[in-house]
Design a protein around this motif. Structure first.
Motif, PDB file in Angstrom:
ATOM      1  N   THR C  65       0.428 -11.968  -4.470  1.00 46.59           N
ATOM      2  CA  THR C  65       1.349 -11.095  -3.727  1.00 46.59           C
ATOM      3  C   THR C  65       1.622  -9.808  -4.515  1.00 46.59           C
ATOM      4  O   THR C  65       1.691  -8.708  -3.945  1.00 46.59           O
ATOM      5  N   LEU C  66       1.762  -9.935  -5.828  1.00 43.42           N
ATOM      6  CA  LEU C  66       1.968  -8.748  -6.667  1.00 43.42           C
ATOM      7  C   LEU C  66       0.733  -7.844  -6.641  1.00 43.42           C
ATOM      8  O   LEU C  66       0.848  -6.618  -6.591  1.00 43.42           O
ATOM      9  N   VAL C  67      -0.451  -8.459  -6.677  1.00 40.75           N
ATOM     10  CA  VAL C  67      -1.681  -7.670  -6.580  1.00 40.75           C
ATOM     11  C   VAL C  67      -1.674  -6.896  -5.261  1.00 40.75           C
ATOM     12  O   VAL C  67      -1.930  -5.687  -5.224  1.00 40.75           O
ATOM     13  N   ASP C  68      -1.337  -7.580  -4.193  1.00 43.00           N
ATOM     14  CA  ASP C  68      -1.297  -6.984  -2.854  1.00 43.00           C
ATOM     15  C   ASP C  68      -0.318  -5.801  -2.802  1.00 43.00           C
ATOM     16  O   ASP C  68      -0.698  -4.665  -2.470  1.00 43.00           O
ATOM     17  N   ILE C  69       0.922  -6.070  -3.162  1.00 47.63           N
ATOM     18  CA  ILE C  69       1.987  -5.082  -2.929  1.00 47.63           C
ATOM     19  C   ILE C  69       1.961  -3.910  -3.917  1.00 47.63           C
ATOM     20  O   ILE C  69       2.113  -2.751  -3.522  1.00 47.63           O
ATOM     21  N   VAL C  70       1.755  -4.189  -5.187  1.00 52.00           N
ATOM     22  CA  VAL C  70       1.806  -3.081  -6.159  1.00 52.00           C
ATOM     23  C   VAL C  70       0.601  -2.158  -5.966  1.00 52.00           C
ATOM     24  O   VAL C  70       0.711  -0.938  -6.084  1.00 52.00           O
ATOM     25  N   SER C  71      -0.548  -2.734  -5.597  1.00 50.46           N
ATOM     26  CA  SER C  71      -1.696  -1.856  -5.331  1.00 50.46           C
ATOM     27  C   SER C  71      -1.493  -1.064  -4.038  1.00 50.46           C
ATOM     28  O   SER C  71      -1.929   0.088  -3.934  1.00 50.46           O
ATOM     29  N   THR C  72      -0.819  -1.656  -3.080  1.00 48.84           N
ATOM     30  CA  THR C  72      -0.529  -0.918  -1.843  1.00 48.84           C
ATOM     31  C   THR C  72       0.406   0.256  -2.135  1.00 48.84           C
ATOM     32  O   THR C  72       0.237   1.358  -1.580  1.00 48.84           O
ATOM     33  N   MET C  73       1.363   0.036  -3.029  1.00 46.71           N
ATOM     34  CA  MET C  73       2.244   1.158  -3.398  1.00 46.71           C
ATOM     35  C   MET C  73       1.456   2.238  -4.131  1.00 46.71           C
ATOM     36  O   MET C  73       1.695   3.442  -3.927  1.00 46.71           O
ATOM     37  N   ALA C  74       0.512   1.841  -4.965  1.00 46.16           N
ATOM     38  CA  ALA C  74      -0.349   2.831  -5.628  1.00 46.16           C
ATOM     39  C   ALA C  74      -1.091   3.665  -4.584  1.00 46.16           C
ATOM     40  O   ALA C  74      -1.151   4.899  -4.672  1.00 46.16           O
ATOM     41  N   LEU C  75      -1.615   2.983  -3.583  1.00 46.81           N
ATOM     42  CA  LEU C  75      -2.361   3.673  -2.511  1.00 46.81           C
ATOM     43  C   LEU C  75      -1.474   4.661  -1.751  1.00 46.81           C
ATOM     44  O   LEU C  75      -1.926   5.745  -1.348  1.00 46.81           O
ATOM     45  N   MET C  76      -0.204   4.297  -1.603  1.00 53.43           N
ATOM     46  CA  MET C  76       0.701   5.164  -0.858  1.00 53.43           C
ATOM     47  C   MET C  76       1.014   6.464  -1.599  1.00 53.43           C
ATOM     48  O   MET C  76       1.540   7.409  -1.001  1.00 53.43           O
ATOM     49  N   THR C  77       0.690   6.517  -2.867  1.00 53.41           N
ATOM     50  CA  THR C  77       0.927   7.759  -3.613  1.00 53.41           C
ATOM     51  C   THR C  77      -0.308   8.654  -3.657  1.00 53.41           C
ATOM     52  O   THR C  77      -0.294   9.688  -4.320  1.00 53.41           O
ATOM     53  N   THR C  78      -1.378   8.225  -2.988  1.00 50.36           N
ATOM     54  CA  THR C  78      -2.548   9.111  -2.908  1.00 50.36           C
ATOM     55  C   THR C  78      -2.320  10.137  -1.803  1.00 50.36           C
ATOM     56  O   THR C  78      -1.352  10.042  -1.055  1.00 50.36           O
ATOM     57  N   GLU C  79      -3.243  11.052  -1.679  1.00 50.75           N
ATOM     58  CA  GLU C  79      -3.096  12.090  -0.639  1.00 50.75           C
ATOM     59  C   GLU C  79      -3.025  11.496   0.764  1.00 50.75           C
ATOM     60  O   GLU C  79      -2.343  12.015   1.627  1.00 50.75           O
ATOM     61  N   LYS C  80      -3.766  10.415   0.960  1.00 50.17           N
ATOM     62  CA  LYS C  80      -3.766   9.783   2.293  1.00 50.17           C
ATOM     63  C   LYS C  80      -2.380   9.229   2.626  1.00 50.17           C
ATOM     64  O   LYS C  80      -1.980   9.205   3.781  1.00 50.17           O
ATOM     65  N   ALA C  81      -1.703   8.723   1.587  1.00 52.16           N
ATOM     66  CA  ALA C  81      -0.321   8.245   1.758  1.00 52.16           C
ATOM     67  C   ALA C  81      -0.147   7.211   2.860  1.00 52.16           C
ATOM     68  O   ALA C  81       0.839   7.241   3.588  1.00 52.16           O
ATOM     69  N   VAL C  82      -1.120   6.307   2.974  1.00 58.52           N
ATOM     70  CA  VAL C  82      -1.024   5.235   3.974  1.00 58.52           C
ATOM     71  C   VAL C  82      -1.030   3.884   3.270  1.00 58.52           C
ATOM     72  O   VAL C  82      -1.553   3.749   2.178  1.00 58.52           O
ATOM     73  N   PRO C  83      -0.438   2.880   3.936  1.00 56.17           N
ATOM     74  CA  PRO C  83      -0.488   1.559   3.314  1.00 56.17           C
ATOM     75  C   PRO C  83      -1.808   0.824   3.577  1.00 56.17           C
ATOM     76  O   PRO C  83      -2.227  -0.018   2.785  1.00 56.17           O
ATOM     77  N   GLY C  84      -2.484   1.107   4.677  1.00 54.87           N
ATOM     78  CA  GLY C  84      -3.724   0.423   5.012  1.00 54.87           C
ATOM     79  C   GLY C  84      -3.517  -1.041   5.374  1.00 54.87           C
ATOM     80  O   GLY C  84      -2.394  -1.535   5.422  1.00 54.87           O
ATOM     81  N   VAL C  85      -4.625  -1.713   5.631  1.00 56.64           N
ATOM     82  CA  VAL C  85      -4.625  -3.127   6.010  1.00 56.64           C
ATOM     83  C   VAL C  85      -5.573  -3.872   5.067  1.00 56.64           C
ATOM     84  O   VAL C  85      -6.695  -3.420   4.827  1.00 56.64           O
ATOM     85  N   SER C  86      -5.141  -5.004   4.539  1.00 54.84           N
ATOM     86  CA  SER C  86      -5.972  -5.735   3.577  1.00 54.84           C
ATOM     87  C   SER C  86      -7.261  -6.253   4.196  1.00 54.84           C
ATOM     88  O   SER C  86      -7.251  -6.835   5.279  1.00 54.84           O
ATOM     89  N   VAL C  87      -8.349  -6.059   3.480  1.00 51.54           N
ATOM     90  CA  VAL C  87      -9.639  -6.617   3.878  1.00 51.54           C
ATOM     91  C   VAL C  87      -9.985  -7.782   2.944  1.00 51.54           C
ATOM     92  O   VAL C  87     -10.409  -8.835   3.383  1.00 51.54           O
ATOM     93  N   ASN C  88      -9.791  -7.562   1.648  1.00 50.94           N
ATOM     94  CA  ASN C  88     -10.153  -8.574   0.665  1.00 50.94           C
ATOM     95  C   ASN C  88      -9.268  -8.462  -0.569  1.00 50.94           C
ATOM     96  O   ASN C  88      -8.987  -7.369  -1.032  1.00 50.94           O
ATOM     97  N   ILE C  89      -8.831  -9.611  -1.061  1.00 47.09           N
ATOM     98  CA  ILE C  89      -8.115  -9.656  -2.340  1.00 47.09           C
ATOM     99  C   ILE C  89      -8.799 -10.699  -3.212  1.00 47.09           C
ATOM    100  O   ILE C  89      -9.071 -11.818  -2.767  1.00 47.09           O
ATOM    101  N   ASN C  90      -9.093 -10.318  -4.444  1.00 45.60           N
ATOM    102  CA  ASN C  90      -9.703 -11.239  -5.399  1.00 45.60           C
ATOM    103  C   ASN C  90      -8.850 -11.250  -6.668  1.00 45.60           C
ATOM    104  O   ASN C  90      -8.557 -10.205  -7.218  1.00 45.60           O
ATOM    105  N   VAL C  91      -8.447 -12.432  -7.088  1.00 41.42           N
ATOM    106  CA  VAL C  91      -7.592 -12.535  -8.277  1.00 41.42           C
ATOM    107  C   VAL C  91      -8.220 -13.484  -9.293  1.00 41.42           C
ATOM    108  O   VAL C  91      -8.661 -14.583  -8.938  1.00 41.42           O
TER     109      VAL C  91
END
Lengths: 142, 142, 142, 142
Positions: C65-91
């Motif tokens: 869950t931390l991998v999911d959410i913290v990386s999504t927040m990282a993505l939201m700080t890019t120019e695209k500024a979108v959360p997107g939809v998960s395709v694959n998570i590997n831990v």
């Protein structure tokens, strides 16, 4: 139409073309397609020296290549009939396959969405049925 | 001792031995080790016809093979100095590498436990620095 | 503009909103964002009872869950500024984190393409720096 | 003996114990085990607010948690009867599950070796049968 893009013969021709094209797919020249269609592809191969790592077993890189290619052929037999572009490949290695053993690569399409396709592959020992590896493959088809 | 099992020359010799052994590693005959030691290995390769898929870009199966082998060489330069056995390989494909491009394969050992080793690989375009693929590789070393 | 969508405060507000929304993100109510912007997000958390499995260590499901959410927040700080939809998570799980330990979740955006984003996460023990887990996250952003 | 460690009741008791232990597994308090034994476990859950992300669908972190836990219960019904320790979890997200939908989590043990176990999970929509997610889980059991 399914016959046109999904049959075993069609897929075996693709393997032949790919493996004779001078590229990396030459490593698949001994791959035999045994069934195909409706999002599935089953292929077989006898493990020979050229497929092995220095320990004398099926090379993990070739295992990943089989996951990649046989699942792509499965995808080509769906209605979309496209090869797509790899996004992610994940392979779990369960058991070694040794020289002379026949392996079965069994690929199926789990889901074809508008932009992404999800594929799954099992590789088993033909004689014992034991799992050698499993793989999942996500492709972009948008 | 680090020099004995960890230097660039040692790793280049391993690549040479593996790629001349008659097995699947012949696909790595053009891999050049540029640095190695302390759990790391950096190699380079120019993408040529023999490395490509039918679309003319670096084959995803070879990408996975590079993840496998270069990370294994990184592992061999740790104190354990063993190749281990693959448990899991996961590869994300970000960008195509095309004919003539030089790629850099950068592998590092993230953790060596008693039974398992965790390795990470980045593959980049040498000129632009753009990521082509990333991979993770888990090996059993017990 | 970067300040508007990429700062630490902005990301901490998102965590607050999400964790107070009545959904599964309530599990993240103790997550502290310590840095963010330009495709990166760093957060910290002290492992408490509510985060643990029955063995008393950080739960693998929460790690994912931390991998999911913290990386999504990282993505939201890019120019695209979108959360997107998960395709694959590997831990990959490397080491247990035990009660009372502080962990650092460090996420970065590896690539934002037209349709897909590739993100990477390291979770470490704050005191020792030891890796607890690594994750990769692919999102559809098309 | 299979009855002793593998039945549905045994697994439901484990879920109850885990979800009432004060840890992260409280998130599984509404998980219903519907079948178990011989390396398999099938569970069901109705998606409610507490399971959702801010978009109102099954949270990807909970999906990963379900992959983790239901496959671990499957493993506990094998002869080894151990929970093991997670090495790697890989989840592919195919379709959203929305509020009120019933999902089926179907886990099976693919291989139990001396040191490692390989598990596989499908999560489907109970009514339509559509795949929501698939997962693979590697555990150390040595």
């Amino acid at each position: 139409m399914a016959a046109a893009n999904g049959g075993r013969k069609f897929l075996q021709q693709i393997v032949k073309m790919m493996s004779e094209g001078g590229g990396f797919d030459k490593n698949l020249s001994k791959l035999r397609v045994v069934a195909g269609g409706n999002g599935k592809c089953v292929a077989e191969m006898t493990v020979e020296k050229e497929h092995e790592n220095s320990g004398g077993t099926l090379h993990g890189g070739l295992t990943a290549t089989l996951v990649d290619i046989v699942s792509t052929m499965a995808l080509m037999t769906t209605e979309k009939a496209v090869p797509g572009v790899s996004v992610n490949i994940n392979v779990s290695y369960m058991k070694a396959a040794t020289s002379g053993q026949e392996i079965v690569i069994n690929a199926e399409t789990l889901r074809v969405g508008r932009n992404l396709a999800f594929l799954s592959v099992d590789i088993t020992n033909k004689e014992s049925g034991a799992l050698i590896a499993t793989g999942s493959h996500t492709k972009y088809i948008g």
